[in-house]
Design a protein around this motif. Structure first.
Motif, PDB file in Angstrom:
ATOM      1  N   ARG A 127       0.816  -1.219   0.000  1.00 17.87           N
ATOM      2  CA  ARG A 127       0.000   0.000   0.000  1.00 17.87           C
ATOM      3  C   ARG A 127       0.851   1.270   0.000  1.00 17.87           C
ATOM      4  NH1 ARG A 127      -4.477  -2.575   4.141  1.00 17.87           N
ATOM      5  NH2 ARG A 127      -5.973  -3.191   2.527  1.00 17.87           N
ATOM      6  N   ALA A 128       2.113   1.147   0.400  1.00 19.03           N
ATOM      7  CA  ALA A 128       3.000   2.311   0.435  1.00 19.03           C
ATOM      8  C   ALA A 128       3.751   2.526  -0.877  1.00 19.03           C
ATOM      9  CB  ALA A 128       4.005   2.157   1.580  1.00 19.03           C
ATOM     10  N   ARG A 129       3.642   1.593  -1.817  1.00 16.56           N
ATOM     11  CA  ARG A 129       4.394   1.696  -3.075  1.00 16.56           C
ATOM     12  C   ARG A 129       3.539   2.366  -4.145  1.00 16.56           C
ATOM     13  NH1 ARG A 129       9.918  -0.028  -3.220  1.00 16.56           N
ATOM     14  NH2 ARG A 129       9.593   0.250  -5.448  1.00 16.56           N
ATOM     15  N   PRO A 130       3.950   3.507  -4.673  1.00 22.19           N
ATOM     16  CA  PRO A 130       3.148   4.181  -5.701  1.00 22.19           C
ATOM     17  C   PRO A 130       3.094   3.410  -7.015  1.00 22.19           C
ATOM     18  CG  PRO A 130       5.254   5.300  -5.400  1.00 22.19           C
ATOM     19  CD  PRO A 130       5.148   4.285  -4.306  1.00 22.19           C
ATOM     20  N   GLU A 131       4.052   2.506  -7.240  1.00 18.87           N
ATOM     21  CA  GLU A 131       4.061   1.737  -8.501  1.00 18.87           C
ATOM     22  C   GLU A 131       3.011   0.621  -8.513  1.00 18.87           C
ATOM     23  OE1 GLU A 131       8.381   2.637  -7.274  1.00 18.87           O
ATOM     24  OE2 GLU A 131       6.565   1.820  -6.340  1.00 18.87           O
ATOM     25  N   ILE A 132       2.419   0.329  -7.334  1.00 20.86           N
ATOM     26  CA  ILE A 132       1.474  -0.783  -7.231  1.00 20.86           C
ATOM     27  C   ILE A 132       0.058  -0.251  -7.054  1.00 20.86           C
ATOM     28  CG2 ILE A 132       0.818  -2.851  -5.945  1.00 20.86           C
ATOM     29  CD1 ILE A 132       3.688  -3.034  -4.936  1.00 20.86           C
ATOM     30  N   GLU A 133      -0.847  -0.748  -7.877  1.00 18.50           N
ATOM     31  CA  GLU A 133      -2.273  -0.489  -7.679  1.00 18.50           C
ATOM     32  C   GLU A 133      -2.905  -1.765  -7.136  1.00 18.50           C
ATOM     33  OE1 GLU A 133      -6.334   1.062  -9.915  1.00 18.50           O
ATOM     34  OE2 GLU A 133      -4.556   0.605 -11.109  1.00 18.50           O
ATOM     35  N   LEU A 134      -3.367  -1.707  -5.897  1.00 21.12           N
ATOM     36  CA  LEU A 134      -4.019  -2.853  -5.269  1.00 21.12           C
ATOM     37  C   LEU A 134      -5.510  -2.788  -5.562  1.00 21.12           C
ATOM     38  CD1 LEU A 134      -4.125  -5.319  -3.374  1.00 21.12           C
ATOM     39  CD2 LEU A 134      -4.210  -3.714  -1.437  1.00 21.12           C
ATOM     40  N   ILE A 135      -6.010  -3.814  -6.226  1.00 21.74           N
ATOM     41  CA  ILE A 135      -7.423  -3.871  -6.602  1.00 21.74           C
ATOM     42  C   ILE A 135      -8.036  -5.087  -5.902  1.00 21.74           C
ATOM     43  CG2 ILE A 135      -9.072  -4.053  -8.505  1.00 21.74           C
ATOM     44  CD1 ILE A 135      -6.795  -2.988 -10.340  1.00 21.74           C
ATOM     45  N   GLU A 136      -8.795  -4.835  -4.840  1.00 23.81           N
ATOM     46  CA  GLU A 136      -9.388  -5.932  -4.075  1.00 23.81           C
ATOM     47  C   GLU A 136     -10.702  -6.329  -4.731  1.00 23.81           C
ATOM     48  OE1 GLU A 136      -9.004  -5.857   0.252  1.00 23.81           O
ATOM     49  OE2 GLU A 136      -8.007  -3.912   0.048  1.00 23.81           O
ATOM     50  N   ALA A 137     -10.581  -7.247  -5.680  1.00 28.87           N
ATOM     51  CA  ALA A 137     -11.731  -7.680  -6.464  1.00 28.87           C
ATOM     52  C   ALA A 137     -11.501  -9.106  -6.948  1.00 28.87           C
ATOM     53  CB  ALA A 137     -11.945  -6.741  -7.653  1.00 28.87           C
ATOM     54  N   GLU A 138     -12.568  -9.744  -7.377  1.00 27.20           N
ATOM     55  CA  GLU A 138     -12.484 -11.088  -7.941  1.00 27.20           C
ATOM     56  C   GLU A 138     -12.201 -10.998  -9.441  1.00 27.20           C
ATOM     57  OE1 GLU A 138     -12.648 -13.729  -6.133  1.00 27.20           O
ATOM     58  OE2 GLU A 138     -13.437 -12.908  -4.250  1.00 27.20           O
ATOM     59  N   ILE A 139     -11.394 -11.925  -9.927  1.00 24.41           N
ATOM     60  CA  ILE A 139     -11.158 -12.037 -11.369  1.00 24.41           C
ATOM     61  C   ILE A 139     -12.107 -13.098 -11.920  1.00 24.41           C
ATOM     62  CG2 ILE A 139      -9.497 -12.647 -13.168  1.00 24.41           C
ATOM     63  CD1 ILE A 139      -7.281 -11.604 -11.385  1.00 24.41           C
ATOM     64  N   ALA A 140     -12.941 -12.694 -12.874  1.00 26.02           N
ATOM     65  CA  ALA A 140     -13.923 -13.614 -13.445  1.00 26.02           C
ATOM     66  C   ALA A 140     -13.318 -14.476 -14.540  1.00 26.02           C
ATOM     67  CB  ALA A 140     -15.116 -12.838 -13.996  1.00 26.02           C
ATOM     68  N   ASP A 141     -12.411 -13.901 -15.331  1.00 25.85           N
ATOM     69  CA  ASP A 141     -11.832 -14.664 -16.440  1.00 25.85           C
ATOM     70  C   ASP A 141     -10.568 -13.969 -16.929  1.00 25.85           C
ATOM     71  OD1 ASP A 141     -11.621 -16.765 -18.172  1.00 25.85           O
ATOM     72  OD2 ASP A 141     -13.538 -16.415 -19.172  1.00 25.85           O
ATOM     73  N   TYR A 142      -9.848 -14.690 -17.806  1.00 32.99           N
ATOM     74  CA  TYR A 142      -8.608 -14.186 -18.380  1.00 32.99           C
ATOM     75  C   TYR A 142      -8.652 -14.291 -19.890  1.00 32.99           C
ATOM     76  CZ  TYR A 142      -6.661 -14.742 -13.664  1.00 32.99           C
ATOM     77  OH  TYR A 142      -6.430 -14.666 -12.324  1.00 32.99           O
ATOM     78  N   GLU A 143      -7.872 -13.414 -20.512  1.00 34.82           N
ATOM     79  CA  GLU A 143      -7.661 -13.489 -21.957  1.00 34.82           C
ATOM     80  C   GLU A 143      -6.151 -13.461 -22.183  1.00 34.82           C
ATOM     81  OE1 GLU A 143      -8.076 -10.350 -25.501  1.00 34.82           O
ATOM     82  OE2 GLU A 143     -10.022 -10.861 -24.565  1.00 34.82           O
ATOM     83  N   LEU A 144      -5.614 -14.558 -22.701  1.00 31.02           N
ATOM     84  CA  LEU A 144      -4.174 -14.687 -22.894  1.00 31.02           C
ATOM     85  C   LEU A 144      -3.883 -14.879 -24.363  1.00 31.02           C
ATOM     86  CD1 LEU A 144      -3.544 -17.226 -19.969  1.00 31.02           C
ATOM     87  CD2 LEU A 144      -3.282 -14.745 -19.891  1.00 31.02           C
ATOM     88  N   ASN A 145      -3.032 -14.009 -24.930  1.00 27.90           N
ATOM     89  CA  ASN A 145      -2.630 -14.168 -26.327  1.00 27.90           C
ATOM     90  C   ASN A 145      -1.183 -13.709 -26.474  1.00 27.90           C
ATOM     91  OD1 ASN A 145      -2.667 -11.238 -26.783  1.00 27.90           O
ATOM     92  ND2 ASN A 145      -4.913 -11.441 -26.722  1.00 27.90           N
ATOM     93  N   LYS A 286       4.176 -27.482 -16.704  1.00 23.46           N
ATOM     94  CA  LYS A 286       5.097 -26.387 -17.010  1.00 23.46           C
ATOM     95  C   LYS A 286       4.748 -25.195 -16.136  1.00 23.46           C
ATOM     96  CE  LYS A 286       2.412 -25.225 -21.166  1.00 23.46           C
ATOM     97  NZ  LYS A 286       2.493 -25.030 -22.635  1.00 23.46           N
ATOM     98  N   HIS A 287       5.735 -24.349 -15.932  1.00 26.28           N
ATOM     99  CA  HIS A 287       5.597 -23.253 -14.985  1.00 26.28           C
ATOM    100  C   HIS A 287       5.398 -21.892 -15.647  1.00 26.28           C
ATOM    101  CE1 HIS A 287       7.676 -26.553 -12.945  1.00 26.28           C
ATOM    102  NE2 HIS A 287       7.031 -26.152 -11.879  1.00 26.28           N
ATOM    103  N   ALA A 288       5.449 -21.869 -16.968  1.00 30.86           N
ATOM    104  CA  ALA A 288       5.237 -20.614 -17.700  1.00 30.86           C
ATOM    105  C   ALA A 288       4.795 -20.941 -19.115  1.00 30.86           C
ATOM    106  CB  ALA A 288       6.518 -19.779 -17.727  1.00 30.86           C
ATOM    107  N   THR A 289       4.022 -20.043 -19.686  1.00 30.52           N
ATOM    108  CA  THR A 289       3.594 -20.184 -21.080  1.00 30.52           C
ATOM    109  C   THR A 289       3.149 -18.828 -21.591  1.00 30.52           C
ATOM    110  OG1 THR A 289       2.093 -21.368 -22.576  1.00 30.52           O
ATOM    111  CG2 THR A 289       1.199 -20.759 -20.434  1.00 30.52           C
ATOM    112  N   GLY A 290       3.483 -18.520 -22.838  1.00 32.38           N
ATOM    113  CA  GLY A 290       3.045 -17.260 -23.439  1.00 32.38           C
ATOM    114  C   GLY A 290       3.499 -16.057 -22.645  1.00 32.38           C
ATOM    115  N   ARG A 291       2.532 -15.318 -22.108  1.00 31.20           N
ATOM    116  CA  ARG A 291       2.820 -14.127 -21.294  1.00 31.20           C
ATOM    117  C   ARG A 291       2.405 -14.332 -19.843  1.00 31.20           C
ATOM    118  NH1 ARG A 291       4.457  -9.683 -23.643  1.00 31.20           N
ATOM    119  NH2 ARG A 291       4.727  -9.764 -25.901  1.00 31.20           N
ATOM    120  N   MET A 292       2.589 -15.559 -19.359  1.00 27.23           N
ATOM    121  CA  MET A 292       2.171 -15.870 -17.996  1.00 27.23           C
ATOM    122  C   MET A 292       3.152 -16.829 -17.349  1.00 27.23           C
ATOM    123  SD  MET A 292      -1.261 -17.797 -16.628  1.00 27.23           S
ATOM    124  CE  MET A 292      -0.562 -19.419 -16.918  1.00 27.23           C
ATOM    125  N   ALA A 293       3.371 -16.654 -16.027  1.00 27.28           N
ATOM    126  CA  ALA A 293       4.163 -17.595 -15.237  1.00 27.28           C
ATOM    127  C   ALA A 293       3.415 -17.906 -13.951  1.00 27.28           C
ATOM    128  CB  ALA A 293       5.546 -17.028 -14.924  1.00 27.28           C
TER     129      ALA A 293
END
Length: 416
Positions: A127-145, A286-293
């Motif tokens: 919460r003290a880091r200006p580079e981080i935006e903390l969004i307390e919400a649920e993620i419904a889905d992802y789009e990975l390409n 595997k531990h990573a794929t595309g743009r995700m780890a």
């Protein structure tokens, strides 16, 4: 911080971290420290009764790099030695084994702190880091390409990032969307956890009795007012025994804990409510794929033996930050090479730890003479041979297989 994307209603950032547990919080801090804009999305986890984490030297160095170490040390208790005692009543006696930090020139092997307090420390830093935006919400889905990683929130918002760090737990939605295969298994055990007050001091030593139901472990905790001697308990047992013990009156359970500890710590008193969780294991293809780890329990789960769980998760984070440190996240070729390196590192490190914990756990709960003999011979060799014992201690607290840059610099000496 974040900026509006060309796509209406979307927010753009460098790194999207999914999951706001201790691993996700640490990931957000590590990448923000590297100068990246981070969106950290997830619900802060609820309190976990009786749960603590023993953080060893590599994790201590990592927390120092994140600016968390002073508060962690103030809230936790140093672990200066680990004592292991065979209590399986096997045919041939197994010698007691003690692993001391002083043997490898460290003041302590690590620090034991309550899980809730660690989350609180990391959350304050986030919460003290200006580079981080903390969004307390649920993620419904992802789009990975190939061009972006995006999360669609339950409230309709869309977060787009150059890279996704999935720290959303063993039932990870991000992992499922990416199509990463999972291998899971279970053990016939439950871990009972509790915070204890006891009559006699622990001398900053973690004591582990190896029983036929699994380890019974007392890890030192700092004193409190009117409670100078405290420890956390992790006690592996059968499902039926866990049900029976948790249904007992509190004083009867305390007597049984004292009995299992051979009365070495005197009378026992449980603080708060005990917790429990079922034992199981998990690995990923595997531990990573595309743009995700994947980091943390999105890619590995195993019993709380040897306190490897969160230490391994923090190593995931530090290793990923190391692999991506000099990479242009928009360059697919550079990113692909960096993630291949991350996957190799994690396969080696996680595989080694998972197999070791699995073998030790099964060797205790399966009363098979050749297995008992092998375990006993291993303990005897480590107890008798100084160089082997020191190598075992170093590997447990400062692994040689993977030591990312954020874990290489020795932590600052504790003031006072």
């Amino acid at each position: 911080m974040t900026e509006v994307s060309a796509q209406a209603g979307a927010t753009k950032t460098d790194i999207l971290v999914a999951g706001a547990g201790s691993t996700g919080l640490a990931a957000a801090l590590a990448f923000s420290r590297a100068g990246m804009k981070v969106a950290l999305v997830g619900r802060i986890p609820p309190p976990l009764p009786g749960r603590t984490v023993a953080l060893f030297e590599a994790s201590i160095r990592f927390l120092d790099a994140l600016g968390a170490l002073d508060r962690v040390r103030a809230l936790g208790c140093p672990i200066e030695a680990i004592r292991m005692i065979d209590d399986t009543d096997q045919l041939f006696p197994v010698p007691e084994l003690t692993l001391r930090a002083s043997e490898i020139d460290l003041p302590a092997l690590g620090v034991n702190i309550s899980n809730d307090e660690l989350v609180g420390v990391l959350l304050d830093l986030v919460r003290a880091r200006p580079e981080i935006e903390l969004i307390e919400a649920e993620i419904a889905d992802y789009e990975l390409n190939s061009a972006t990683a995006a999360a669609m929130l339950a409230d309709g918002r869309r977060i787009e990032a150059d890279f996704l760090v999935a720290a959303d737990g063993r039932n990870s939605r991000a992992r499922a969307v990416a199509g990463i295969d999972v291998r899971e298994w279970t053990y016939p055990q439950v871990a009972l956890t509790a915070m204890l007050r006891h009559e006699f001091p622990h001398d900053n030593m973690s004591t582990e009795w190896h029983t036929r139901s699994g380890p019974f472990t007392l890890v030192p905790l700092p004193p409190r007012e009117n409670a100078p001697h405290r420890s956390s308990l992790v006690w592996l047992m059968s499902v039926a025994d866990a049900r029976r013990r948790l249904s007992k009156p509190r004083d009867e359970l305390e007597f049984e804990i004292e009995d299992y500890a051979k009365s070495e710590f005197g009378t026992m008193q449980i603080e708060g409510e005990p917790g429990q969780f079922r034992m199981g294991g998990m690995q990923v293809s595997k531990h990573a794929t595309g743009r995700m780890a994947l980091v943390g329990e999105t890619c590995h789960v195993f019993p709380p033996i040897g306190a490897q769980g969160l230490n391994l998760s923090l190593r995931d984070v530090a290793d990923l930050e190391d692999c991506l440190a000099s990479v242009d996240l928009r360059n697919e070729r550079e990113l692909s090479r960096a993630l291949a390196r991350y996957d190799r590192h994690r396969h080696a490190d996680i595989g080694f730890r998972t197999n070791g914990v699995d073998v030790l756990n099964r060797s205790l709960i399966i009363p098979y003479l050749p297995v008992d003999l092998f375990r006993g011979a291993s303990f005897l060799a480590v107890a008798a041979l100084g160089p082997l014992r020191r190598a075992v201690i170093r590997e447990g607290v400062l692994p040689h297989l993977v030591l990312p840059r954020l874990m290489r610099k020795p932590a600052r000496a504790h003031a006072g």
